[in-house]
Design an enzyme around this catalytic site. Structure first.
Site, PDB file in Angstrom:
ATOM      1  N   GLY A 231      -4.098  -9.093  -2.961  1.00  0.00           N
ATOM      2  CA  GLY A 231      -5.222  -8.570  -3.749  1.00  0.00           C
ATOM      3  C   GLY A 231      -4.717  -7.909  -5.033  1.00  0.00           C
ATOM      4  O   GLY A 231      -3.724  -7.196  -5.009  1.00  0.00           O
TER       5      GLY A 231
ATOM      6  N   ARG B 176      -3.139 -15.501  -2.287  1.00  0.00           N
ATOM      7  CA  ARG B 176      -2.585 -15.313  -0.935  1.00  0.00           C
ATOM      8  C   ARG B 176      -2.159 -16.706  -0.484  1.00  0.00           C
ATOM      9  O   ARG B 176      -3.007 -17.580  -0.311  1.00  0.00           O
ATOM     10  CB  ARG B 176      -3.646 -14.725   0.001  1.00  0.00           C
TER      11      ARG B 176
ATOM     12  N   ASP C 226       1.057  -5.131   1.776  1.00  0.00           N
ATOM     13  CA  ASP C 226       1.934  -5.335   2.944  1.00  0.00           C
ATOM     14  C   ASP C 226       2.183  -6.809   3.259  1.00  0.00           C
ATOM     15  O   ASP C 226       3.299  -7.188   3.615  1.00  0.00           O
ATOM     16  CB  ASP C 226       1.460  -4.544   4.163  1.00  0.00           C
TER      17      ASP C 226
ATOM     18  N   THR D 159      -1.346  -2.103  -4.441  1.00  0.00           N
ATOM     19  CA  THR D 159      -2.565  -2.291  -3.644  1.00  0.00           C
ATOM     20  C   THR D 159      -3.465  -1.064  -3.772  1.00  0.00           C
ATOM     21  O   THR D 159      -2.963   0.063  -3.806  1.00  0.00           O
ATOM     22  CB  THR D 159      -2.259  -2.529  -2.149  1.00  0.00           C
TER      23      THR D 159
ATOM     24  N   ASP E 179      -5.293  -0.071  -1.486  1.00  0.00           N
ATOM     25  CA  ASP E 179      -5.528   0.475  -0.140  1.00  0.00           C
ATOM     26  C   ASP E 179      -4.664   1.705   0.190  1.00  0.00           C
ATOM     27  O   ASP E 179      -4.993   2.450   1.108  1.00  0.00           O
ATOM     28  CB  ASP E 179      -5.254  -0.593   0.931  1.00  0.00           C
TER      29      ASP E 179
ATOM     30  N   ASP F  22      -1.895   1.661   1.725  1.00  0.00           N
ATOM     31  CA  ASP F  22      -1.581   1.514   3.146  1.00  0.00           C
ATOM     32  C   ASP F  22      -0.121   1.146   3.409  1.00  0.00           C
ATOM     33  O   ASP F  22       0.190   0.492   4.397  1.00  0.00           O
ATOM     34  CB  ASP F  22      -2.518   0.469   3.789  1.00  0.00           C
TER      35      ASP F  22
ATOM     36  N   ARG G 191      -9.136  -1.992   3.924  1.00  0.00           N
ATOM     37  CA  ARG G 191      -8.703  -2.796   5.071  1.00  0.00           C
ATOM     38  C   ARG G 191      -8.745  -1.914   6.322  1.00  0.00           C
ATOM     39  O   ARG G 191      -9.820  -1.479   6.686  1.00  0.00           O
ATOM     40  CB  ARG G 191      -7.312  -3.371   4.818  1.00  0.00           C
TER      41      ARG G 191
HETATM   42  O1  F6P Z   1      -5.929  -5.281   0.053  1.00  0.00           O
HETATM   43  C1  F6P Z   1      -6.846  -5.095  -0.964  1.00  0.00           C
HETATM   44  C2  F6P Z   1      -8.248  -5.477  -0.534  1.00  0.00           C
HETATM   45  O2  F6P Z   1      -9.108  -5.189  -1.619  1.00  0.00           O
HETATM   46  C3  F6P Z   1      -8.742  -4.798   0.738  1.00  0.00           C
HETATM   47  O3  F6P Z   1      -9.182  -3.481   0.532  1.00  0.00           O
HETATM   48  C4  F6P Z   1      -9.823  -5.758   1.159  1.00  0.00           C
HETATM   49  O4  F6P Z   1     -10.033  -5.703   2.552  1.00  0.00           O
HETATM   50  C5  F6P Z   1      -9.307  -7.096   0.747  1.00  0.00           C
HETATM   51  O5  F6P Z   1      -8.310  -6.857  -0.247  1.00  0.00           O
HETATM   52  C6  F6P Z   1     -10.329  -8.048   0.223  1.00  0.00           C
HETATM   53  O6  F6P Z   1      -9.715  -9.260  -0.059  1.00  0.00           O
HETATM   54  P1  F6P Z   1     -10.393 -10.442  -0.879  1.00  0.00           P
HETATM   55  O7  F6P Z   1     -10.438 -10.049  -2.317  1.00  0.00           O
HETATM   56  O8  F6P Z   1      -9.507 -11.598  -0.637  1.00  0.00           O
HETATM   57  O9  F6P Z   1     -11.779 -10.615  -0.339  1.00  0.00           O
END
Ligand code: F6P
Length: 323
Positions: free
Chosen positions: A11, A72, A103, A126, A128, A130, A172
């Site tokens: 992300g 990803r 992560d 990130t 998050d 985390d 997350r």
């Molecule tokens: O890891 C960053 C994040 O924004 C999380 O908070 C969230 O769960 C996820 O990515 C959302 O991913 P995507 O943009 O692929 O929907």
């Protein structure tokens, strides 16, 4: 090390551009060549690689997102994909990598670095927050500010209508965004995964009569299955208290965008330079962290360890300040 590659993965997070800029300039400052790798590991496999000069990263420090794009990559989970990625690195003469991501990205870096004996240094990118071994990650502060400003706006309408709002934020499985934005925006409570695993937070709030002394309330909720998410929690309240005027707001991807805060720009600039320094010191398989305002090298293994403790003190701050 004569030549490095830099990529962003997973992300996106505000401040990633500031990190790319800093890594690029620090590498050139130290007489290394730098290659920008587009679309994360995906671009390493599909050979979307371009040499960067100092002006390739001009005028980006203030921009959200990532000029390198991000992805990803499922292919990179496969040994075949990683083999192609390694061959592409060899084609360009890239000796080491700087990976900017969360992560999942650092887990990939750890596997790849061990498999092909490549020096890899990670930067925690990130929203998050985390990752272990760092007080903050790049993008977290900006996201927190974005959420706080959104909650301030929702509060205006919540107060006017005397409503109960559940506001869902990202994170997350991690409650930092919800807990700290609740404190910053003066919300009544935060329902976060770390605590939802142990007890029924909404049940407790209902039992305590959480709206007794207030005409409107705002509750921050971390997304995901562990908390159940804002919609599910709101439904429960509606069942038990049909007299409450309940609304839900899911902030979604607006939390990931925007110009990075000063804190994130400075953090990313420091960490980018530290990443090159780490490579010069023959470090590998480490993430750059920051603790007590000092740069630290955190082994990937520790950085990506699942449970990140949420501070009891922060929970108490919210509890006491929202009575
Ligand atoms: O890891 C960053 C994040 O924004 C999380 O908070 C969230 O769960 C996820 O990515 C959302 O991913 P995507 O943009 O692929 O929907």
């Amino acid at each position: 090390i004569k030549s490095i590659g830099v990529l962003t993965s997973g992300g996106d997070a505000p401040g990633m551009n500031a990190a790319i800029r800093s890594v690029t300039r620090a590498a050139i400052f130290n007489n290394m060549r730098v290659f920008g790798i587009y679309r994360g590991y995906k671009g390493l496999i599909s050979n979307e690689i371009e040499e960067f000069k100092t002006n390739s990263v001009s005028n980006i420090i203030q921009q959200g997102g990532t000029i390198l794009k991000t992805a990803r990559s499922a292919e990179f989970m496969d040994p075949e994909g990683r083999k192609v990625a390694f061959e592409n690195m060899q084609k360009h003469g890239i000796d080491a990598l700087v990976v900017i991501g969360g992560d999942g990205s650092l887990t990939g870096a750890s596997i790849f670095g061990n498999e092909y004996d490549i020096p890899i240094v990670g930067l925690p990118g990130t929203i998050d927050n985390d990752l272990n071994g760092t007080d903050v990650t790049i993008g977290y502060d900006t996201a927190l500010n974005t959420i706080m400003q959104s909650v301030d706006k929702i509060r205006d309408t919540a107060t006017s209508h005397e409503r109960l709002f559940f506001i869902e934020v990202m994170g997350r499985n991690c409650g930092f965004l919800a807990l700290n934005s609740a404190i910053a925006a003066g919300a009544e409570a935060a329902i976060i995964p770390e605590i939802s695993l142990k007890k029924d937070q909404l049940g407790e709030l209902i039992e305590q009569g959480f709206r007794k002394s207030k005409n409107s309330s705002i509750i921050l909720v971390t997304e995901g299955e562990i908390t159940g998410g804002a919609l599910q929690l709101a439904e429960r309240v509606k069942q038990e208290y049909p007299q409450y005027d309940v609304r839900v707001s899911i902030l979604g991807h607006l939390q990931r965008g925007g110009s990075p805060s000063a804190q994130d720009r400075i953090l990313a600039s420091r960490m980018g330079i530290a990443a090159i320094q780490a490579l010069l010191e023959n470090q590998r398989n480490v993430m750059i962290g920051i603790r007590e305002n000092e740069i630290d090298y955190v082994p990937f293994k520790r950085a990506i360890k699942k449970e990140r403790e949420i501070s009891e003190e922060l929970r108490e701050v919210l509890l006491i300040s929202s009575i």
